[in-house]
Design an enzyme around this catalytic site. Structure first.
Site, PDB file in Angstrom:
ATOM      1  N   GLY A 298       0.727  -1.087   0.018  1.00  0.00           N
ATOM      2  CA  GLY A 298       0.151  -0.080   0.100  1.00  0.00           C
ATOM      3  C   GLY A 298       0.673   1.288   0.100  1.00  0.00           C
ATOM      4  O   GLY A 298       1.958   1.138   0.305  1.00  0.00           O
TER       5      GLY A 298
ATOM      6  N   ASP B 290      -0.280  -7.671   8.589  1.00  0.00           N
ATOM      7  CA  ASP B 290      -1.687  -7.628   8.645  1.00  0.00           C
ATOM      8  C   ASP B 290      -2.347  -8.175   7.258  1.00  0.00           C
ATOM      9  O   ASP B 290      -1.856  -9.211   7.025  1.00  0.00           O
ATOM     10  CB  ASP B 290      -2.478  -6.270   9.244  1.00  0.00           C
ATOM     11  CG  ASP B 290      -2.037  -5.325   7.723  1.00  0.00           C
ATOM     12  OD1 ASP B 290      -1.352  -5.465   7.267  1.00  0.00           O
ATOM     13  OD2 ASP B 290      -3.004  -4.245   7.814  1.00  0.00           O
TER      14      ASP B 290
ATOM     15  N   GLU C 101       6.635  -5.231   8.056  1.00  0.00           N
ATOM     16  CA  GLU C 101       6.000  -4.108   8.774  1.00  0.00           C
ATOM     17  C   GLU C 101       6.316  -3.638   9.883  1.00  0.00           C
ATOM     18  O   GLU C 101       6.429  -2.728  10.740  1.00  0.00           O
ATOM     19  CB  GLU C 101       4.595  -4.516   8.927  1.00  0.00           C
ATOM     20  CG  GLU C 101       3.486  -4.397   7.610  1.00  0.00           C
ATOM     21  CD  GLU C 101       3.605  -5.725   6.777  1.00  0.00           C
ATOM     22  OE1 GLU C 101       3.079  -5.563   5.709  1.00  0.00           O
ATOM     23  OE2 GLU C 101       4.558  -6.347   7.164  1.00  0.00           O
TER      24      GLU C 101
ATOM     25  N   GLY D  81       0.339  -5.256   1.510  1.00  0.00           N
ATOM     26  CA  GLY D  81      -0.925  -5.614   1.031  1.00  0.00           C
ATOM     27  C   GLY D  81      -0.758  -6.218  -0.635  1.00  0.00           C
ATOM     28  O   GLY D  81      -1.931  -6.746  -0.883  1.00  0.00           O
TER      29      GLY D  81
END
Length: 340
Positions: free
Chosen positions: A34, A110, A102, A79
């Site tokens: 992202g 995530d 991350e 992402g």
């Protein structure tokens, strides 16, 4: 982009003329993740909309009634993993590079990572998520993140064959991909996956502190570049990020994909609220904005991150925020990783 993909997924699911979905990136990479800058600088309403769309897309992909084939050429990170690894078939190639980095920017893996990483053999998922280690295509196939390895020069021919077959039969699709596949791509001599026994010994520990201690004991017995890199990487990452991800993946082992995504949504909202910890903003500054790669984490050490602070990220959202509401779905998760 994710809003448009979700719109198409929903439309194609109802369209009898659509037999399967092929996901690929335009250009040299599949998806590097992202736009962190736009996310950090966006309004709270914008962030909530982005998260809801992203996690809903991940869930729709994981529960899709039609076949999804992801052609993972080049970089697949963050992402990018969320919009591909929940699908039925995940095809890697010579130049595929996967990572969930991350923790190096003060966040945590995530987009369903606590689901798909927790299904990997042993405690390899803990290793990949805590360190942000990069895996190549052969390693992704070996650990189960990928279902097939197709040489780069055959990738276009595979796509053509899938389109010409005009079928949604998973067995036929599997056979077509199999015909183009290299069944046993050779792992590199220094492959991280070949370290699985050492990884299991160390990353099976109950806490991050115990994981690092176990790695240091391994180093005392036999010092090498991999152990040094792993210890150094963990000590450079956000202490808060490490602790919340370790709990996240451990909980993910016992949860379905929808439960994982709902919990990760809650955790991400808490990261952004920055009540106890502003590491995400600091990580963005140090790694992506100023690029000095010298983040000043706060809390600065693992021992300063209390159990109560970790509990906060897993608690229900406050009254001003709304939990993720995933759509009702009839199909069980199609992610083959769950069968390992």
């Amino acid at each position: 982009m994710e809003s448009r993909i979700l719109e198409l997924f929903r439309a194609y699911e109802e369209d009898p003329g659509v037999k399967l979905i092929i996901m690929k990136g335009e250009g040299r990479a599949f998806c590097a993740g992202g736009d962190v800058a736009a996310f950090v600088n966006g309004s709270s309403e914008h962030r909530a909309n982005v998260l809801e769309t992203s996690y809903t897309l991940n869930y729709v992909s994981a529960t899709y009634t039609k076949i999804q084939v992801s052609l993972l050429r080049g970089i697949v990170m963050g992402g990018g993993a969320g919009i591909s690894l929940h699908g039925r078939f995940r095809v890697v190639t010579d130049n595929t590079v996967f990572a969930m980095p991350e923790t190096t920017i003060g966040s945590f893996p995530d987009v369903g990572a606590s689901y798909f990483l927790s299904r990997l053999p042993g405690f390899f998922g803990e290793y990949v998520g805590l360190t942000g280690a990069k895996l190549d295509g052969a390693e992704m196939l070996a650990c189960g993140l990928a279902t097939h390895f197709v040489p780069l020069e055959k990738l276009s021919s595979l796509e053509d064959a899938l389109c010409k077959a005009n079928t949604g039969d998973p067995e036929i699709i599997d056979n077509i991909i199999h015909d183009f596949s290299n069944k046993n791509p050779k792992l590199k001599e220094n492959s991280q996956y070949s370290r699985l026994k050492s990884i299991d010994r160390c990353f099976s520990q109950r806490t991050v502190e115990e994981i690092i201690s176990a790695l240091e004991k391994e180093a005392d017995r036999k010092m090498d570049d991999w152990i040094l890199w792993t210890i150094k990487t963990l000590k450079k990452a956000s202490p808060t990020s490490l602790k919340i991800f370790l709990r996240s993946i451990r909980e993910g082992r016992l949860e379905g994909v929808g439960q994982c995504l709902t919990r990760e949504y809650r955790m991400t909202c808490k990261v952004l609220q920055a009540v106890f910890c502003k590491d995400f903003n600091e990580g963005y500054r140090a790694v992506l904005l100023d690029k000095d790669k010298k983040p000043k984490w706060e809390p600065s050490k693992l021992e300063f991150v209390s159990d109560d602070m970790v509990d906060y990220y897993f608690a229900p959202l406050d009254q001003d925020s709304q939990d993720l509401k995933l759509p009702a779905r009839s199909n069980l998760p199609s992610c083959a990783i769950s069968k390992l």
